[in-house]
Design a protein around this motif. Sequence first.
Motif, PDB file in Angstrom:
ATOM      1  N   GLY A 205       0.816  -1.211   0.000  1.00  0.00           N
ATOM      2  CA  GLY A 205       0.000   0.000   0.000  1.00  0.00           C
ATOM      3  C   GLY A 205       0.846   1.255   0.000  1.00  0.00           C
ATOM      4  N   VAL A 206       1.919   1.244   0.785  1.00  0.00           N
ATOM      5  CA  VAL A 206       2.832   2.393   0.805  1.00  0.00           C
ATOM      6  C   VAL A 206       3.446   2.613  -0.567  1.00  0.00           C
ATOM      7  CG1 VAL A 206       4.976   3.308   1.773  1.00  0.00           C
ATOM      8  CG2 VAL A 206       3.327   2.192   3.278  1.00  0.00           C
ATOM      9  N   ALA A 207       3.799   1.524  -1.245  1.00  0.00           N
ATOM     10  CA  ALA A 207       4.369   1.657  -2.591  1.00  0.00           C
ATOM     11  C   ALA A 207       3.391   2.359  -3.529  1.00  0.00           C
ATOM     12  CB  ALA A 207       4.746   0.278  -3.139  1.00  0.00           C
ATOM     13  N   ARG A 208       2.097   2.016  -3.419  1.00  0.00           N
ATOM     14  CA  ARG A 208       1.070   2.683  -4.242  1.00  0.00           C
ATOM     15  C   ARG A 208       0.965   4.163  -3.865  1.00  0.00           C
ATOM     16  NH1 ARG A 208      -3.215  -0.766  -6.035  1.00  0.00           N
ATOM     17  NH2 ARG A 208      -2.375  -2.851  -6.423  1.00  0.00           N
ATOM     18  N   ILE A 209       1.027   4.435  -2.575  1.00  0.00           N
ATOM     19  CA  ILE A 209       0.943   5.816  -2.094  1.00  0.00           C
ATOM     20  C   ILE A 209       2.109   6.645  -2.623  1.00  0.00           C
ATOM     21  CG2 ILE A 209       1.194   7.213   0.013  1.00  0.00           C
ATOM     22  CD1 ILE A 209      -0.488   4.968   1.413  1.00  0.00           C
ATOM     23  N   VAL A 210       3.307   6.076  -2.555  1.00  0.00           N
ATOM     24  CA  VAL A 210       4.508   6.774  -3.033  1.00  0.00           C
ATOM     25  C   VAL A 210       4.426   7.023  -4.533  1.00  0.00           C
ATOM     26  CG1 VAL A 210       6.982   6.474  -3.430  1.00  0.00           C
ATOM     27  CG2 VAL A 210       6.022   6.018  -1.171  1.00  0.00           C
ATOM     28  N   GLU A 211       3.944   6.054  -5.265  1.00  0.00           N
ATOM     29  CA  GLU A 211       3.822   6.212  -6.714  1.00  0.00           C
ATOM     30  C   GLU A 211       2.889   7.370  -7.059  1.00  0.00           C
ATOM     31  OE1 GLU A 211       5.043   5.228 -10.484  1.00  0.00           O
ATOM     32  OE2 GLU A 211       5.643   4.110  -8.698  1.00  0.00           O
ATOM     33  N   ALA A 212       1.840   7.529  -6.264  1.00  0.00           N
ATOM     34  CA  ALA A 212       0.873   8.597  -6.525  1.00  0.00           C
ATOM     35  C   ALA A 212       1.404   9.972  -6.120  1.00  0.00           C
ATOM     36  CB  ALA A 212      -0.435   8.303  -5.787  1.00  0.00           C
ATOM     37  N   ILE A 213       2.026  10.058  -4.946  1.00  0.00           N
ATOM     38  CA  ILE A 213       2.471  11.353  -4.436  1.00  0.00           C
ATOM     39  C   ILE A 213       3.832  11.765  -4.995  1.00  0.00           C
ATOM     40  CG2 ILE A 213       3.723  10.580  -2.361  1.00  0.00           C
ATOM     41  CD1 ILE A 213       2.355  12.834  -0.826  1.00  0.00           C
ATOM     42  N   GLY A 214       4.595  10.799  -5.515  1.00  0.00           N
ATOM     43  CA  GLY A 214       5.948  11.076  -5.986  1.00  0.00           C
ATOM     44  C   GLY A 214       6.076  12.267  -6.927  1.00  0.00           C
ATOM     45  N   PRO A 215       5.246  12.363  -7.964  1.00  0.00           N
ATOM     46  CA  PRO A 215       5.363  13.512  -8.870  1.00  0.00           C
ATOM     47  C   PRO A 215       5.177  14.865  -8.171  1.00  0.00           C
ATOM     48  CG  PRO A 215       4.115  11.770  -9.923  1.00  0.00           C
ATOM     49  CD  PRO A 215       4.314  11.349  -8.499  1.00  0.00           C
ATOM     50  N   SER A 216       4.341  14.917  -7.138  1.00  0.00           N
ATOM     51  CA  SER A 216       4.168  16.164  -6.401  1.00  0.00           C
ATOM     52  C   SER A 216       5.420  16.491  -5.588  1.00  0.00           C
ATOM     53  CB  SER A 216       2.955  16.068  -5.470  1.00  0.00           C
ATOM     54  OG  SER A 216       1.757  16.007  -6.225  1.00  0.00           O
ATOM     55  N   VAL A 217       6.110  15.462  -5.090  1.00  0.00           N
ATOM     56  CA  VAL A 217       7.379  15.696  -4.388  1.00  0.00           C
ATOM     57  C   VAL A 217       8.432  16.180  -5.388  1.00  0.00           C
ATOM     58  CG1 VAL A 217       9.180  14.667  -2.941  1.00  0.00           C
ATOM     59  CG2 VAL A 217       6.794  13.970  -2.656  1.00  0.00           C
ATOM     60  N   GLU A 218       8.399  15.636  -6.606  1.00  0.00           N
ATOM     61  CA  GLU A 218       9.301  16.134  -7.654  1.00  0.00           C
ATOM     62  C   GLU A 218       9.008  17.605  -7.953  1.00  0.00           C
ATOM     63  OE1 GLU A 218      10.762  12.689 -10.577  1.00  0.00           O
ATOM     64  OE2 GLU A 218       8.580  12.974 -10.655  1.00  0.00           O
ATOM     65  N   ALA A 219       7.741  17.986  -7.942  1.00  0.00           N
ATOM     66  CA  ALA A 219       7.381  19.391  -8.155  1.00  0.00           C
ATOM     67  C   ALA A 219       7.920  20.256  -7.023  1.00  0.00           C
ATOM     68  CB  ALA A 219       5.862  19.529  -8.254  1.00  0.00           C
ATOM     69  N   LEU A 220       7.922  19.730  -5.803  1.00  0.00           N
ATOM     70  CA  LEU A 220       8.495  20.446  -4.666  1.00  0.00           C
ATOM     71  C   LEU A 220       9.994  20.647  -4.862  1.00  0.00           C
ATOM     72  CD1 LEU A 220       8.185  21.595  -1.752  1.00  0.00           C
ATOM     73  CD2 LEU A 220       8.601  19.264  -0.921  1.00  0.00           C
ATOM     74  N   ILE A 221      10.676  19.606  -5.314  1.00  0.00           N
ATOM     75  CA  ILE A 221      12.120  19.689  -5.573  1.00  0.00           C
ATOM     76  C   ILE A 221      12.404  20.718  -6.670  1.00  0.00           C
ATOM     77  CG2 ILE A 221      14.112  18.393  -6.436  1.00  0.00           C
ATOM     78  CD1 ILE A 221      12.807  15.897  -5.118  1.00  0.00           C
ATOM     79  N   ALA A 222      11.576  20.713  -7.715  1.00  0.00           N
ATOM     80  CA  ALA A 222      11.757  21.670  -8.810  1.00  0.00           C
ATOM     81  C   ALA A 222      11.543  23.102  -8.332  1.00  0.00           C
ATOM     82  CB  ALA A 222      10.784  21.348  -9.949  1.00  0.00           C
ATOM     83  N   ARG A 223      10.567  23.300  -7.460  1.00  0.00           N
ATOM     84  CA  ARG A 223      10.328  24.638  -6.919  1.00  0.00           C
ATOM     85  C   ARG A 223      11.502  25.114  -6.099  1.00  0.00           C
ATOM     86  NH1 ARG A 223       4.791  26.614  -3.915  1.00  0.00           N
ATOM     87  NH2 ARG A 223       4.018  26.420  -6.062  1.00  0.00           N
ATOM     88  N   ILE A 224      12.099  24.214  -5.324  1.00  0.00           N
ATOM     89  CA  ILE A 224      13.291  24.560  -4.530  1.00  0.00           C
ATOM     90  C   ILE A 224      14.433  24.963  -5.452  1.00  0.00           C
ATOM     91  CG2 ILE A 224      15.065  23.595  -3.006  1.00  0.00           C
ATOM     92  CD1 ILE A 224      12.756  21.856  -1.799  1.00  0.00           C
ATOM     93  N   ALA A 225      14.633  24.196  -6.534  1.00  0.00           N
ATOM     94  CA  ALA A 225      15.696  24.508  -7.491  1.00  0.00           C
ATOM     95  C   ALA A 225      15.470  25.863  -8.129  1.00  0.00           C
ATOM     96  CB  ALA A 225      15.767  23.410  -8.551  1.00  0.00           C
ATOM     97  N   ASP A 226      14.216  26.159  -8.476  1.00  0.00           N
ATOM     98  CA  ASP A 226      13.914  27.455  -9.094  1.00  0.00           C
ATOM     99  C   ASP A 226      14.142  28.607  -8.119  1.00  0.00           C
ATOM    100  OD1 ASP A 226      13.166  26.170 -11.407  1.00  0.00           O
ATOM    101  OD2 ASP A 226      11.024  26.219 -10.988  1.00  0.00           O
ATOM    102  N   ALA A 227      13.816  28.363  -6.848  1.00  0.00           N
ATOM    103  CA  ALA A 227      14.005  29.414  -5.839  1.00  0.00           C
ATOM    104  C   ALA A 227      15.482  29.662  -5.574  1.00  0.00           C
ATOM    105  CB  ALA A 227      13.307  29.032  -4.549  1.00  0.00           C
ATOM    106  N   GLY A 228      16.302  28.589  -5.757  1.00  0.00           N
ATOM    107  CA  GLY A 228      17.735  28.733  -5.496  1.00  0.00           C
ATOM    108  C   GLY A 228      18.451  29.477  -6.597  1.00  0.00           C
TER     109      GLY A 228
END
Length: 228
Positions: A205-228
């Motif tokens: 179940g956690v694997a399914r959860i991670v697969e779903a939320i993962g792209p949003s975490v990538e968006a968070l990482i991209a926002r951090i990179a843009d802010a830097g």
Amino acid sequence: MMSSLRYGAAARLNKALALLLLLCSVMAAPARADTVHLLALGDSLTQGYGLIEQEGFVPQLRAWLAERGHDVRLVNGGVSGDTTAGGLSRAGWSLTPEIEGMIVTLGGNDLLRGLPPEVARANIEGILKIAAEKDVEVLLVGMQAPGNYGPDYKAAFDALYPELADAYGALFFPSFFEGIMPDGEMSEEARSLMQPDGIHPNGEGVARIVEAIGPSVEALIARIADAG
């Protein structure tokens, strides 16, 4: 004699050109990205209740991000049994200077205790204010109230997450259980992805959860990179 001198000069020139080309190629190569430091602030769902360590949310999310080439240090800030008030009480000292982004997954224990939605709203807002003060980007993960608390309670609780995310410019992911219950219903398949308590996901179940939320975490990482 002149021929040997010319040969020596040519050899030195070739070496100098080769060195120059090497320096140019090094300078032109993209710099290796710095490690991104994230905090996952949450309760037992974040902490990995009932699971061996590598099956928990944070270790599985770390692995998911690494497989996609992200250099991320993800701190497990999950405390089993924590409410939104508990999360607020430790948000300040949990956001150490190197933390650049935070995933907030809180509210499940507020629901289990039937705490007022306005209390959860105030606590989540407090967390977002602390993050703003520390220039930390946030991914706010929503939580949905069950219908047995009544329509007014459910409407107020469900709405606080997207409304606060919008007010504070945070990224928003609708539900921690999106990967298991995309329609919000506990189907037979969803039950098979839960632990016997019916509250916490199992490793699959956690694997399914991670697969779903993962792209949003990538968006968070991209926002951090843009802010830097």
